[in-house]
Design a protein around this motif. Structure first.
Motif, short mmCIF file in Angstrom:
data_model
loop_
_atom_site.label_atom_id
_atom_site.label_comp_id
_atom_site.label_asym_id
_atom_site.label_seq_id
_atom_site.Cartn_x
_atom_site.Cartn_y
_atom_site.Cartn_z
N MET A 291 -14.91 15.62 -6.06
CA MET A 291 -15.41 14.65 -7.02
C MET A 291 -16.93 14.73 -7.12
O MET A 291 -17.50 14.46 -8.17
N LEU A 292 -17.59 15.11 -6.04
CA LEU A 292 -19.04 15.15 -6.04
C LEU A 292 -19.57 16.38 -6.76
O LEU A 292 -20.67 16.35 -7.29
N ILE A 293 -18.83 17.48 -6.78
CA ILE A 293 -19.36 18.71 -7.37
C ILE A 293 -18.85 18.98 -8.77
O ILE A 293 -19.38 19.81 -9.47
N LEU A 294 -17.83 18.25 -9.21
CA LEU A 294 -17.34 18.46 -10.56
C LEU A 294 -18.28 17.81 -11.56
O LEU A 294 -18.76 16.71 -11.34
N PRO A 295 -18.55 18.51 -12.65
CA PRO A 295 -19.42 17.87 -13.65
C PRO A 295 -18.70 16.71 -14.32
O PRO A 295 -17.48 16.72 -14.45
N ALA A 296 -19.48 15.75 -14.74
CA ALA A 296 -18.91 14.63 -15.48
C ALA A 296 -18.42 15.14 -16.83
O ALA A 296 -19.01 16.04 -17.40
N PRO A 297 -17.34 14.59 -17.35
CA PRO A 297 -16.90 15.02 -18.67
C PRO A 297 -17.96 14.73 -19.71
O PRO A 297 -18.66 13.73 -19.63
N ALA A 298 -18.08 15.64 -20.68
CA ALA A 298 -19.07 15.46 -21.73
C ALA A 298 -18.73 14.22 -22.56
O ALA A 298 -17.58 13.98 -22.87
N ALA A 299 -19.75 13.48 -22.87
CA ALA A 299 -19.55 12.30 -23.72
C ALA A 299 -19.29 12.77 -25.14
O ALA A 299 -19.95 13.66 -25.63
N ALA A 300 -18.32 12.21 -25.75
CA ALA A 300 -17.99 12.58 -27.12
C ALA A 300 -19.06 12.04 -28.06
O ALA A 300 -19.49 10.90 -27.93
N GLU A 301 -19.47 12.87 -28.97
CA GLU A 301 -20.44 12.44 -29.98
C GLU A 301 -19.66 11.90 -31.18
O GLU A 301 -18.68 12.50 -31.61
N PRO A 302 -20.10 10.78 -31.73
CA PRO A 302 -19.42 10.25 -32.91
C PRO A 302 -19.64 11.17 -34.11
O PRO A 302 -20.59 11.94 -34.14
N PRO A 303 -18.77 11.09 -35.13
CA PRO A 303 -18.90 11.98 -36.29
C PRO A 303 -20.16 11.73 -37.11
O PRO A 303 -20.63 12.61 -37.81
N VAL A 304 -20.73 10.53 -37.01
CA VAL A 304 -21.97 10.19 -37.70
C VAL A 304 -22.96 9.71 -36.65
O VAL A 304 -22.63 8.84 -35.83
N TYR A 305 -24.17 10.27 -36.68
CA TYR A 305 -25.18 9.87 -35.70
C TYR A 305 -25.62 8.42 -35.94
O TYR A 305 -25.97 8.05 -37.05
N THR A 306 -25.60 7.64 -34.86
CA THR A 306 -26.17 6.30 -34.86
C THR A 306 -26.97 6.16 -33.57
O THR A 306 -26.74 6.89 -32.61
N ASP A 307 -27.89 5.22 -33.54
CA ASP A 307 -28.64 4.99 -32.32
C ASP A 307 -27.70 4.49 -31.22
O ASP A 307 -26.61 3.99 -31.51
N LEU A 308 -28.13 4.58 -29.99
CA LEU A 308 -27.30 4.27 -28.84
C LEU A 308 -26.67 2.88 -28.89
O LEU A 308 -25.50 2.72 -28.60
N PHE A 309 -27.42 1.88 -29.29
CA PHE A 309 -26.92 0.51 -29.26
C PHE A 309 -26.67 -0.05 -30.66
O PHE A 309 -26.81 -1.24 -30.90
N SER A 310 -26.31 0.82 -31.59
CA SER A 310 -26.12 0.40 -32.97
C SER A 310 -25.03 1.25 -33.62
O SER A 310 -24.75 2.35 -33.17
N ASP A 311 -24.44 0.73 -34.67
CA ASP A 311 -23.49 1.54 -35.43
C ASP A 311 -24.07 1.87 -36.81
O ASP A 311 -23.36 2.29 -37.71
N VAL A 312 -25.37 1.68 -36.98
CA VAL A 312 -26.03 1.91 -38.26
C VAL A 312 -26.44 3.37 -38.39
O VAL A 312 -27.11 3.93 -37.52
N ALA A 313 -26.02 3.98 -39.48
CA ALA A 313 -26.33 5.38 -39.76
C ALA A 313 -27.71 5.52 -40.41
O ALA A 313 -28.23 4.58 -41.01
N VAL A 314 -28.28 6.68 -40.30
CA VAL A 314 -29.54 7.06 -40.96
C VAL A 314 -30.66 6.05 -40.64
O VAL A 314 -31.53 5.79 -41.46
N GLN A 315 -30.61 5.48 -39.45
CA GLN A 315 -31.58 4.49 -38.98
C GLN A 315 -31.79 3.36 -39.99
O GLN A 315 -32.87 2.77 -40.08
N GLY A 316 -30.75 3.06 -40.75
CA GLY A 316 -30.82 1.96 -41.72
C GLY A 316 -31.38 2.35 -43.07
O GLY A 316 -31.50 1.50 -43.96
N TYR A 317 -31.73 3.62 -43.25
CA TYR A 317 -32.23 4.06 -44.56
C TYR A 317 -31.05 4.27 -45.51
O TYR A 317 -29.95 4.62 -45.10
#
Length: 154
Positions: free
Chosen positions: A17-43
């Motif tokens: 468990m200590l030497i296995l890499p953590a599973p890659a975090a899935a990226e959402p299909p549309v980029y949003t900031d870490l703590f938001s669901d707003v696309a294109v930074q609100g533009y």
């Protein structure tokens, strides 16, 4: 069993468990900031096409698309987007076009943009955009090939 032997046994049992890499975090299909669901930074993505520049959208005019919230400056822009989201949404889900061409996800910044052949592309920052502008057709061709594989890794 001696305490030292017990600690060694526990460490050996936990070592996979200590030497296995953590599973890659899935990226959402549309980029949003870490703590938001707003696309294109609100533009407003439609504004790039209609006004020739980025304009901040309003919380009063929104639309959901591919799990993200897009904001618009007007109901007319929102309705245009809803009528043809593929026309207005940034390519590669708003991730940096140059990064996608290199095979990875990076945030796209709404301030560093370009419309090419009727499609909106975002870049990470000014320096990356300058690099991208060195061979836009080549980077788009490479990103178009890379993007489907990046999406499968999710």
């Amino acid at each position: 069993m001696k305490p030292r032997t017990l600690v060694v046994a526990l460490l050996m049992a936990a070592s996979p468990m200590l030497i296995l890499p953590a599973p890659a975090a899935a990226e959402p299909p549309v980029y949003t900031d870490l703590f938001s669901d707003v696309a294109v930074q609100g533009y407003d993505p439609v504004a790039y096409f209609k006004d020739g520049k980025p304009n901040k959208g309003s919380k009063d005019f929104t639309a959901e698309y591919k799990g993200a919230t897009f904001r618009f400056v007007s109901a007319a822009n929102r309705d245009a987007f809803l009528g043809d989201p593929e026309k207005y949404a940034p390519q590669y889900g708003g991730y940096c076009a140059w990064a996608v061409s290199q095979g990875y996800h990076a945030k796209g910044d709404a301030r560093f943009w370009k419309i090419v052949d009727g499609k909106l592309y975002l870049n990470y920052n000014g320096a990356v955009q300058e690099k991208w502008e060195g061979d836009i057709p080549g980077f788009i061709a490479q990103a178009d090939k890379t993007w489907p594989d990046l999406n499968r890794k999710r």
